[in-house]
Design a protein around this motif. Structure first.
Motif, PDB file in Angstrom:
ATOM      1  N   ASN A 217      -6.239  -7.633 -15.158  1.00  0.00           N
ATOM      2  CA  ASN A 217      -4.833  -7.783 -14.721  1.00  0.00           C
ATOM      3  C   ASN A 217      -4.851  -7.403 -13.257  1.00  0.00           C
ATOM      4  N   LEU A 218      -4.979  -6.127 -13.175  1.00  0.00           N
ATOM      5  CA  LEU A 218      -5.059  -5.428 -11.826  1.00  0.00           C
ATOM      6  C   LEU A 218      -5.951  -6.261 -10.873  1.00  0.00           C
ATOM      7  N   LEU A 219      -7.246  -6.588 -11.399  1.00  0.00           N
ATOM      8  CA  LEU A 219      -8.313  -7.354 -10.462  1.00  0.00           C
ATOM      9  C   LEU A 219      -7.692  -8.414  -9.928  1.00  0.00           C
ATOM     10  N   ASN A 220      -7.165  -9.116 -10.979  1.00  0.00           N
ATOM     11  CA  ASN A 220      -6.529 -10.499 -10.605  1.00  0.00           C
ATOM     12  C   ASN A 220      -5.399 -10.516  -9.400  1.00  0.00           C
ATOM     13  N   GLY A 221      -4.679  -9.331  -9.703  1.00  0.00           N
ATOM     14  CA  GLY A 221      -3.365  -9.226  -8.742  1.00  0.00           C
ATOM     15  C   GLY A 221      -4.022  -8.777  -7.413  1.00  0.00           C
ATOM     16  N   GLN A 222      -4.948  -7.984  -7.272  1.00  0.00           N
ATOM     17  CA  GLN A 222      -5.552  -7.746  -6.093  1.00  0.00           C
ATOM     18  C   GLN A 222      -6.385  -8.925  -5.553  1.00  0.00           C
ATOM     19  N   GLU A 223      -6.881  -9.596  -6.237  1.00  0.00           N
ATOM     20  CA  GLU A 223      -7.508 -10.838  -5.473  1.00  0.00           C
ATOM     21  C   GLU A 223      -6.650 -11.784  -5.090  1.00  0.00           C
ATOM     22  N   GLU A 224      -5.418 -11.859  -5.509  1.00  0.00           N
ATOM     23  CA  GLU A 224      -4.336 -12.878  -5.114  1.00  0.00           C
ATOM     24  C   GLU A 224      -3.563 -12.158  -3.917  1.00  0.00           C
ATOM     25  N   LEU A 225      -3.495 -10.768  -4.066  1.00  0.00           N
ATOM     26  CA  LEU A 225      -2.760 -10.052  -2.949  1.00  0.00           C
ATOM     27  C   LEU A 225      -3.814 -10.322  -1.544  1.00  0.00           C
ATOM     28  N   ALA A 226      -5.090  -9.998  -1.701  1.00  0.00           N
ATOM     29  CA  ALA A 226      -5.968 -10.137  -0.574  1.00  0.00           C
ATOM     30  C   ALA A 226      -5.909 -11.452  -0.048  1.00  0.00           C
ATOM     31  N   ALA A 227      -5.974 -12.619  -0.686  1.00  0.00           N
ATOM     32  CA  ALA A 227      -6.095 -13.817  -0.179  1.00  0.00           C
ATOM     33  C   ALA A 227      -4.748 -14.196   0.689  1.00  0.00           C
ATOM     34  N   VAL A 228      -3.436 -13.749   0.135  1.00  0.00           N
ATOM     35  CA  VAL A 228      -2.161 -14.012   0.759  1.00  0.00           C
ATOM     36  C   VAL A 228      -2.281 -13.078   2.104  1.00  0.00           C
ATOM     37  N   ASP A 229      -2.488 -11.712   1.889  1.00  0.00           N
ATOM     38  CA  ASP A 229      -2.397 -10.670   2.750  1.00  0.00           C
ATOM     39  C   ASP A 229      -3.243 -10.873   4.137  1.00  0.00           C
ATOM     40  N   MET A 230      -4.239 -11.775   3.731  1.00  0.00           N
ATOM     41  CA  MET A 230      -5.288 -12.107   4.892  1.00  0.00           C
ATOM     42  C   MET A 230      -4.572 -13.061   5.808  1.00  0.00           C
TER      43      MET A 230
ATOM     44  N   HIS B 258     -15.712  -9.228 -10.886  1.00  0.00           N
ATOM     45  CA  HIS B 258     -15.824  -8.134  -9.519  1.00  0.00           C
ATOM     46  C   HIS B 258     -16.729  -8.961  -8.543  1.00  0.00           C
ATOM     47  N   GLU B 259     -18.053  -9.235  -8.969  1.00  0.00           N
ATOM     48  CA  GLU B 259     -18.889 -10.007  -7.877  1.00  0.00           C
ATOM     49  C   GLU B 259     -18.345 -11.313  -7.360  1.00  0.00           C
ATOM     50  N   LYS B 260     -17.680 -11.999  -8.409  1.00  0.00           N
ATOM     51  CA  LYS B 260     -17.063 -13.335  -7.686  1.00  0.00           C
ATOM     52  C   LYS B 260     -15.877 -13.029  -6.850  1.00  0.00           C
ATOM     53  N   PHE B 261     -15.250 -11.839  -7.004  1.00  0.00           N
ATOM     54  CA  PHE B 261     -14.134 -11.615  -6.134  1.00  0.00           C
ATOM     55  C   PHE B 261     -14.790 -11.082  -4.855  1.00  0.00           C
ATOM     56  N   GLU B 262     -15.844 -10.363  -4.855  1.00  0.00           N
ATOM     57  CA  GLU B 262     -16.576  -9.796  -3.530  1.00  0.00           C
ATOM     58  C   GLU B 262     -17.025 -11.013  -2.926  1.00  0.00           C
ATOM     59  N   LYS B 263     -17.884 -11.872  -3.510  1.00  0.00           N
ATOM     60  CA  LYS B 263     -18.391 -13.193  -2.885  1.00  0.00           C
ATOM     61  C   LYS B 263     -17.355 -14.057  -2.018  1.00  0.00           C
ATOM     62  N   HIS B 264     -16.121 -13.969  -2.900  1.00  0.00           N
ATOM     63  CA  HIS B 264     -14.923 -14.824  -2.187  1.00  0.00           C
ATOM     64  C   HIS B 264     -14.479 -14.251  -0.939  1.00  0.00           C
ATOM     65  N   LEU B 265     -14.422 -12.746  -0.924  1.00  0.00           N
ATOM     66  CA  LEU B 265     -13.663 -12.036   0.151  1.00  0.00           C
ATOM     67  C   LEU B 265     -14.940 -12.166   1.297  1.00  0.00           C
ATOM     68  N   THR B 266     -16.264 -11.900   0.878  1.00  0.00           N
ATOM     69  CA  THR B 266     -17.214 -12.186   1.812  1.00  0.00           C
ATOM     70  C   THR B 266     -17.249 -13.517   2.439  1.00  0.00           C
ATOM     71  N   THR B 267     -17.025 -14.673   1.672  1.00  0.00           N
ATOM     72  CA  THR B 267     -17.003 -15.985   1.951  1.00  0.00           C
ATOM     73  C   THR B 267     -15.826 -16.177   3.017  1.00  0.00           C
ATOM     74  N   ASP B 268     -14.790 -15.604   2.866  1.00  0.00           N
ATOM     75  CA  ASP B 268     -13.472 -15.634   3.547  1.00  0.00           C
ATOM     76  C   ASP B 268     -13.857 -14.913   4.902  1.00  0.00           C
ATOM     77  N   ARG B 269     -14.609 -13.966   4.899  1.00  0.00           N
ATOM     78  CA  ARG B 269     -14.958 -13.195   5.921  1.00  0.00           C
ATOM     79  C   ARG B 269     -15.640 -13.935   7.120  1.00  0.00           C
ATOM     80  N   ASP B 270     -16.892 -14.273   6.155  1.00  0.00           N
ATOM     81  CA  ASP B 270     -17.908 -15.079   7.024  1.00  0.00           C
ATOM     82  C   ASP B 270     -17.331 -16.359   7.609  1.00  0.00           C
ATOM     83  N   ALA B 271     -16.476 -17.056   6.897  1.00  0.00           N
ATOM     84  CA  ALA B 271     -15.637 -18.281   7.242  1.00  0.00           C
ATOM     85  C   ALA B 271     -14.977 -17.959   8.362  1.00  0.00           C
TER      86      ALA B 271
END
Length: 728
Positions: free
Chosen positions: A375-388, A133-146
């Protein structure tokens, strides 16, 4: 009415750090519980060992005293049994004690195997899942900050372009009549570039806001809800361990069953969501959560502009190509988002089904539920990247359409692909050469339209569709003929332009078509005096007006690939011969280095102690005292010399400042850097030098990355290919 369960994502919003810390504390606490059961196991082991030793010792004592206690020390007959009822009871008591010790040993073993080890495995599993979860949040924050960083870069680029545009506007104001058309053209080109960068900034602004909204209302709430699920699953798993411990305690110690039942009842009342309710009550802000404000357009401090999308003809072409590229990717991203969203919904349904079916199960295992949550968290991470990416493209399309309408309705975009050109090829848009062998240009696969990579977005979307080779060639000829006619018309227009007409074109020097502030410079100050003093001055002004702007190409052509030898008509005629009495090394502008005893051609006679000579193809001046003339100079040859035919003013600029054979520079003066041509080169524009191998120049500016260097010769500054010269 049943109370609705809490939801971190809906109620806490942007609170990943406190939620993550809280879940971390809960997982760490499992280590304390594990340690408790291990220490309890040690105590039970010690107690069991002491009970066993106690029973063994008294069994030994009993064996020694059984006969005496049962029948006396000297019985007269051997009894059928040596144990009395009392000894049998005593034996049962000792046997019970031994069995009790075995029960405690068994309890100790089960506490380690079923409680402590289970907690250790769960602790590792939950911590690993929490780190995900922490890595996922950092990934989301990194994309947002980028995206935030991209917005800042776009804003900085916009400010820099506006500043450069302001500079070009000032140059137009300060330009004299003969230089104003060129400055005006540069200003208008910069204006178009500023519009494109401004549009990029506005589009990026909307994309950033959309991604920011998705981050705070979609991605982070999903992560928080997943963390809530993790913590509640952990609580439920600990409840399972505690219930198992209670059952073992009850089976091992009947006399403590009431206490164990009370503890079991307490465990049953420890519902997983009660901890969540208390955490929410102590972490929810008093006045509610406030969403960060949207980003808004900030006008450049140099260029006072508005937040309107520029929709002039040039900008519309760029926007049309922009929306075409966005729509191409939008279709695939929408399909991908829909597919991944269905997968996520399916995983959520499975999670609810598993949790509902095993809510009251005895000895519940969490392996299946943990796999579903992962599996749910992995799916949410992939969905977030494509949906962005989908959100970014949709906002780009909507932004352009709100400003320009259905700009892409009748557009036929070119199907460009990167291309390398082995021979010099003209850009069909700007008609400049496309240099380089590493994909510096683009070619339409359908109609064969060639352009620079930087010109791709400026090409109108008017592709005629797939053409055969003959049709492509015919269309290419038409484009080249149009390019030639445009060039001729531009030259004629420059020749016919007058100072009065130049002064009347000041309407094009506005800072922007969306400017809200008034320029501090009066339009009347843009006019310049148009007095013509002589015919020569007028012709000089006209020729300088028609000069093309210097072309900055990234890579000069190979030395021997396309450069032919000079025609015989361009070979300079020989003059009087001379011989160098001493070797001379050039130390200044216009001089030449020659070795001792070298025979040279005298181009111009002595002038102030200096003589101009030619050594091979290189020309320059050397001290007259260094040369011995081998034959008398011919007046006709001197008159036919290109240098002697030069106007006096130009000749003075070459050697007029040389006053004697002393050629050493003044002490402390800046030393000039000279470069020497290593290949022949034929100039293609008026801003380039012709070069022959061995020619020397004064270096003014080294290669800035464009592949060209600025040099000076005979008082004239022009450009040469940087890889055609080397420092002398």
């Amino acid at each position: 009415m049943e109370e609705a369960p809490p939801n971190f994502g809906a109620e806490l919003k942007d609170a990943f750090k406190p939620v993550n810390a809280w879940v971390t504390n809960g997982i760490s606490w499992m280590t304390d519980v594990e340690e408790f059961y291990r220490e309890r196991s040690v105590i039970e082991k010690e107690y069991a060992a002491k009970l066993s030793q106690l029973a063994k010792r008294f069994f030994e004592k009993k064996a020694k005293k059984t006969a005496s206690l049962s029948v006396g020390d000297t019985p007269l007959m051997t009894p059928g049994s040596l144990e009395s009822a009392s000894m049998t009871t005593w034996n049962s008591l000792l046997t019970t004690t031994e069995i009790t010790s075995q029960e405690h040993d068994k309890l100790a073993t089960e506490m380690v195997a079923k409680c402590a080890e289970t907690l250790r495995v769960l602790n590792s599993r939950y911590e690993s899942f929490r780190i995900q979860h922490e890595k996922f949040e950092k990934h989301l924050t990194t994309d947002r900050d980028a995206q935030y960083s991209e917005l800042r870069k776009t804003k900085a680029s916009y400010d820099a372009t506006c500043k450069e545009l302001e500079g070009k506007r000032v140059k137009v104001e300060k330009a004299f009549d003969h230089g104003r058309p060129k400055a005006q053209k540069s200003y208008e080109a910069q204006m178009a570039e500023m519009h494109n960068i401004k549009n990029t900034y506005l589009i990026t602004l909307n994309v950033t806001n959309a991604i920011k909204e998705k981050y705070y209302h979609g991605d982070i709430p999903d992560v928080l809800s997943s963390l809530q699920d993790l913590n509640e699953t952990r609580v439920q798993a600990m409840n399972t361990v505690w219930k198992l411990s209670c059952d073992m305690e009850s089976a091992s110690r009947i006399r403590c069953s009431d206490h164990m039942k009370n503890l079991a009842a307490e465990v049953e009342r420890n519902l997983p969501h009660l901890d969540s309710l208390m955490f929410i009550a102590h972490n929810q802000p008093q006045d509610g959560w406030r969403e960060p404000p949207d980003f808004y357009f900030e006008p450049s401090p140099i260029w006072h502009d508005t937040d309107d999308i520029v929709v002039d003809d040039a900008a519309k072409v760029w926007l049309q190509n922009k929306i075409s590229k966005s729509q191409t990717g939008l279709v695939s991203y929408r399909t991908e988002v829909e597919k991944r969203r269905k997968d996520v919904d399916s995983m959520r349904a499975k999670r609810e089904k598993v949790r509902g079916s095993s809510e009251n199960a005895e000895g519940r295992t969490t392996a299946e539920e943990m796999e579903i949550l992962r599996n749910l968290l992995n799916g949410q991470e992939e969905l977030a990247a494509v949906d962005m990416k989908r959100v970014a493209l949709e906002v780009e399309v909507d932004t352009v359409r709100q400003a320009c309408g259905d700009i892409d309705k009748n557009a036929h975009s070119h199907k460009f692909k990167s291309a390398s050109f082995k021979i010099p090829t003209s850009c069909d848009l700007c008609h400049e050469k496309i240099w380089g062998l590493s994909a510096k240009g683009m070619t339409c696969k359908d109609c064969g339209f060639n352009c620079h990579a930087n010109c791709e977005m400026k090409v109108p979307a008017n592709c005629p569709g797939p053409l055969d080779k003959s049709a492509k060639k015919a269309l290419k000829d038409v484009r080249q003929s149009k390019a030639g006619s445009i060039s001729i018309s531009s030259d004629k227009l420059s020749e016919l332009s007058t100072p009065a007409s130049n002064g009347s074109s000041s309407h094009g020097m506005n800072r922007s078509n969306t400017v809200t502030s008034v320029s501090t410079t009066s339009t009347a100050n843009l006019d310049r005096s148009a007095t013509v003093k002589s015919t020569a001055t007028t012709s000089t002004a006209a020729s300088s007006t028609t000069k093309a702007a210097p072309t900055r190409r990234v890579l000069a052509p190979p030395p021997t690939k396309y450069i032919a030898e000079l025609p015989a008509a361009e070979v300079k005629p020989d003059g009087p011969k001379g011989k160098m009495l001493y070797g001379y090394t050039a130390t200044g502008d216009g001089e030449i280095s020659v070795g001792e005893g070298k025979e040279v051609v005298i181009v111009e006679p002595d002038d102030g102690g200096w003589t101009k000579i030619r050594n091979g193809l290189a020309e320059g001046v050397v001290p007259t005292s260094y040369i011995e003339q081998l034959s008398a100079s011919s007046p006709s040859k001197a008159a036919s010399s290109p240098i002697s035919a030069t106007p006096d003013s130009r000749r003075e600029s070459i050697i007029g400042k040389k006053k004697g054979p002393v050629v050493a520079p003044k002490r402390g003066a800046k030393r000039l850097v000279h470069v020497q041509a290593v290949y022949d080169y034929k100039a293609r524009t008026d801003d380039e030098f012709d070069m022959a191998e061995g020619d020397k120049f004064v270096l003014i500016a080294e290669d800035d990355g464009s592949g060209w260097a600025e040099v000076e010769k005979n008082g004239v500054k022009k450009m040469v290919p940087a890889n055609y010269v080397e420092k002398a």
